[in-house]
Enzyme design. Structure first.
Site, PDB file in Angstrom:
ATOM      1  N   TRP A 186      33.070  41.559  29.430  1.00  0.00           N
ATOM      2  CA  TRP A 186      32.532  40.593  30.410  1.00  0.00           C
ATOM      3  C   TRP A 186      32.632  41.118  31.834  1.00  0.00           C
ATOM      4  CZ3 TRP A 186      30.885  35.543  31.455  1.00  0.00           C
ATOM      5  CH2 TRP A 186      31.216  35.037  32.718  1.00  0.00           C
ATOM      6  N   ASP A 234      32.129  38.911  39.418  1.00  0.00           N
ATOM      7  CA  ASP A 234      31.941  39.460  40.775  1.00  0.00           C
ATOM      8  C   ASP A 234      32.097  40.974  40.908  1.00  0.00           C
ATOM      9  OD1 ASP A 234      32.469  36.761  40.822  1.00  0.00           O
ATOM     10  OD2 ASP A 234      34.101  36.889  42.258  1.00  0.00           O
ATOM     11  N   GLN A 253      35.046  42.237  38.493  1.00  0.00           N
ATOM     12  CA  GLN A 253      35.805  41.302  37.659  1.00  0.00           C
ATOM     13  C   GLN A 253      35.456  41.589  36.207  1.00  0.00           C
ATOM     14  OE1 GLN A 253      38.004  38.228  38.735  1.00  0.00           O
ATOM     15  NE2 GLN A 253      38.289  40.203  39.739  1.00  0.00           N
ATOM     16  N   TRP A 291      34.713  35.118  30.016  1.00  0.00           N
ATOM     17  CA  TRP A 291      35.634  35.245  31.141  1.00  0.00           C
ATOM     18  C   TRP A 291      37.079  35.157  30.657  1.00  0.00           C
ATOM     19  CZ3 TRP A 291      39.425  32.341  33.646  1.00  0.00           C
ATOM     20  CH2 TRP A 291      39.768  32.771  34.937  1.00  0.00           C
ATOM     21  N   PHE A 339      42.114  38.865  40.547  1.00  0.00           N
ATOM     22  CA  PHE A 339      40.864  38.244  40.981  1.00  0.00           C
ATOM     23  C   PHE A 339      40.180  39.136  42.028  1.00  0.00           C
ATOM     24  CE2 PHE A 339      40.857  33.396  39.906  1.00  0.00           C
ATOM     25  CZ  PHE A 339      41.035  33.689  38.568  1.00  0.00           C
ATOM     26  N   SER A 340      39.127  38.589  42.602  1.00  0.00           N
ATOM     27  CA  SER A 340      38.265  39.410  43.476  1.00  0.00           C
ATOM     28  C   SER A 340      38.955  39.867  44.755  1.00  0.00           C
ATOM     29  CB  SER A 340      37.005  38.623  43.820  1.00  0.00           C
ATOM     30  OG  SER A 340      36.204  38.560  42.663  1.00  0.00           O
ATOM     31  N   ASP A 372      40.005  36.030  47.345  1.00  0.00           N
ATOM     32  CA  ASP A 372      38.853  36.917  47.557  1.00  0.00           C
ATOM     33  C   ASP A 372      38.867  37.600  48.938  1.00  0.00           C
ATOM     34  OD1 ASP A 372      38.261  35.781  45.113  1.00  0.00           O
ATOM     35  OD2 ASP A 372      36.655  34.502  45.868  1.00  0.00           O
ATOM     36  N   GLU A 393      33.873  30.810  48.139  1.00  0.00           N
ATOM     37  CA  GLU A 393      34.437  31.994  47.498  1.00  0.00           C
ATOM     38  C   GLU A 393      33.829  33.256  48.115  1.00  0.00           C
ATOM     39  OE1 GLU A 393      35.308  30.422  43.006  1.00  0.00           O
ATOM     40  OE2 GLU A 393      33.277  31.104  43.315  1.00  0.00           O
ATOM     41  N   TRP A 443      27.544  30.564  37.295  1.00  0.00           N
ATOM     42  CA  TRP A 443      28.638  29.960  36.518  1.00  0.00           C
ATOM     43  C   TRP A 443      28.149  28.840  35.620  1.00  0.00           C
ATOM     44  CZ3 TRP A 443      32.651  32.502  35.346  1.00  0.00           C
ATOM     45  CH2 TRP A 443      33.242  33.397  36.243  1.00  0.00           C
TER      46      TRP A 443
HETATM   47  C1  FRU Z   1      33.818  33.932  41.988  1.00  0.00           C
HETATM   48  C2  FRU Z   1      35.242  33.830  41.508  1.00  0.00           C
HETATM   49  C3  FRU Z   1      36.202  34.261  42.593  1.00  0.00           C
HETATM   50  C4  FRU Z   1      37.405  34.691  41.810  1.00  0.00           C
HETATM   51  C5  FRU Z   1      36.780  35.309  40.576  1.00  0.00           C
HETATM   52  C6  FRU Z   1      37.576  35.119  39.322  1.00  0.00           C
HETATM   53  O1  FRU Z   1      32.866  34.066  40.990  1.00  0.00           O
HETATM   54  O2  FRU Z   1      35.510  32.504  41.087  1.00  0.00           O
HETATM   55  O3  FRU Z   1      36.468  33.285  43.553  1.00  0.00           O
HETATM   56  O4  FRU Z   1      38.191  35.617  42.510  1.00  0.00           O
HETATM   57  O5  FRU Z   1      35.518  34.711  40.421  1.00  0.00           O
HETATM   58  O6  FRU Z   1      37.042  35.848  38.268  1.00  0.00           O
END
Ligand code: FRU
Length: 472
Positions: free
Chosen positions: A19, A22, A38, A46, A78-79, A141, A192, A276
């Protein structure tokens, strides 16, 4: 497993297996563009967030690398972003590649990992986390850049429904500078993946702030808005523009940010080509989701005000392998070109000029021989471009994938069209990216017929039609 499954893109980056969402940590160093992302290495939904890694010399041909940063006792990864520490401000080494990412554990915190071997391996900083706030749940992020004027690192961080800017001399100690976003822009969801960067317009520096938002996009689910203004090293002040403005009004371009340390001084953006609303359900099998084409960001005036144009980077034209040129088409009703491209395997580009003349409502339609189609509908009275993907192919995998999707456009005497299809995606660029819109599609076979329609039966011209087969 079958790498080459039906919806695997040819010239867009997608993970070898597993998968992605971002794009993360995009940075250039020593001849290579790095793309982290990601990533779930264990399956195509996810979870287990890890930084996957790929490198490229030209942003088109990508080499898959082993994952860059793995989950740890503080949580999943995370990002975030990556910088090259030219002045060794952090003390990890001159020209260290330093990643600044969010750990998602009991809380969300900002952390550092550095690489002294051009991104092959990362060492987590022992003093992590470098930034916490126990009072904010959505705190993530970090996008960091070196600000030459204020001689410090600036971090843009998503803090629930605002962006908070922090400053640091060494990447380790961060001081809050300002907060932006209350009472301006779209607030239908969490903010985000921010990105703040300068662009030159008419010889002057303007600053652009990207903010992704989920949900609350203009056509449901996730989308990326932007603000244009000034930044004085502490505070971002937006110009008075009709916000929200979206980098891409359709549904499949999210969480995009720009490359740090780009060697030609260009501002190059890549987004996550999904939403999403349904990203976990799309009908690819061994992998899920891909990135958009790399796009060069530019400020242009659309005839009304400044906008953020995002055409594909110039070298995308090098993908053009065979060309088929068609006669100009003039219609006040309908006209179809069948078998657009022989041996059409779903990776192609359509280039043409549309001259609306007296028509205010017209469309062009791509279709296959399974009664599957997408219609691109122009309504110049409403100044709107819509995509009807209700009959595009497989649309049942999620509740609201099937939809008619709208984008504002400006009424013009001529539209220069570039439409790039890559198996399961369409990216449509009008007038050099003044409008850029992106959509997923899952047809049974590639669309290979092109129909032109004047919907109000007024004359309209489709000129300089070139169809290119695209390949790496
Ligand atoms: C955006 C997000 C970010 C987070 C990441 C988690 O798509 O929700 O805010 O860091 O994906 O996978």
């Amino acid at each position: 497993f079958k790498y080459d499954e039906p919806f695997r893109p040819l010239y867009h980056y997608s993970p070898f297996f597993g998968w992605t969402n971002d794009p993360n940590g995009m940075v250039y160093k020593d001849g290579e563009y790095h793309l982290f992302y990601q990533y779930n290495p264990y399956g195509s939904v996810w979870g287990n967030m890890t930084w996957g890694h790929a490198v490229s010399k030209d942003l088109i041909n990508w080499e898959h690398k082993t994952p860059g940063i793995l989950p740890d006792s503080e949580g999943t990864i995370f990002s975030g972003s990556a910088v090259i520490d030219k002045f060794n401000t952090a003390g990890f080494g001159k020209d260290a590649m330093v990643a600044i990412y969010t750990n998602d554990g009991d809380r969300q915190t900002q952390n550092l990992a550095y690489s002294l071997d051009n991104g092959k391996t990362f060492i987590k900083y022992k003093g992590n986390p470098v930034l916490t706030d126990p009072n904010i749940v959505d705190f993530r992020d970090p996008k960091v850049f070196w600000d030459n004027d204020s001689k410090q690192w600036i971090m843009s961080l998503a803090t629930t429904q605002t962006i908070t800017f922090y400053g640091s001399k060494n990447l380790k100690n961060w001081e809050k500078l300002s907060e932006f976003g209350e009472g301006i822009g779209a607030h239908g969801g969490v903010w985000e993946c921010p990105d703040l960067f300068p662009l030159t317009y008419n010889g002057k520096t303007k600053w652009v702030l990207l903010v992704s938002i989920n949900p609350g996009g203009p056509n449901s689910g996730s989308a990326t808005q932007y603000f244009i203004g000034d930044f004085d090293g502490k505070k971002f002040t937006p110009d008075p523009l009709p916000y929200p403005l979206w980098i891409d009004n359709w549904r499949d371009n999210y969480a995009g940010v720009t490359w740090n340390n780009e060697p030609n001084g260009k501002t190059i953006f890549i987004g996550w080509m999904s939403n999403w609303d349904y990203a976990n359900q799309v009908p690819s099998v061994n992998f899920k989701n891909a990135m958009t084409l790399p796009r060069e960001l530019k400020l242009v005036n659309n005839g009304k005000h400044l906008v953020l144009a995002n055409p594909p980077i110039e070298t995308v034209k090098e993908l053009r392998k065979e060309t088929k040129t068609y006669e100009n088409v003039s219609v006040n009703d309908t006209y179809t070109i069948k078998n657009l491209l022989s041996g059409n395997e779903g990776a192609y580009e359509i280039e043409m000029d549309i001259k609306p003349e007296k028509s205010n409502e017209f469309s062009f339609i791509l279709s296959n021989n399974n009664n599957q189609q997408v219609s691109f509908i122009f309504d110049l009275t409403k100044e709107e471009l819509s995509l009807d993907r209700t009959q595009s192919g497989d649309t049942d995998f999620a509740i609201n994938f099937s939809s008619v999707i709208h984008s504002p456009i400006v009424k013009r005497n001529m539209y220069k069209i570039r439409l790039l299809v890559d198996k399961a995606s369409i990216e449509l660029f009008l007038n050099d990216g003044e409008t850029a819109v992106t959509s997923l599609i899952f047809p049974k076979e590639s669309y290979n017929n092109l129909t032109f329609k004047s919907l109000d039966k007024q004359p309209i011209q489709f000129n300089n039609i070139n169809i290119y087969k695209l390949g790496l």
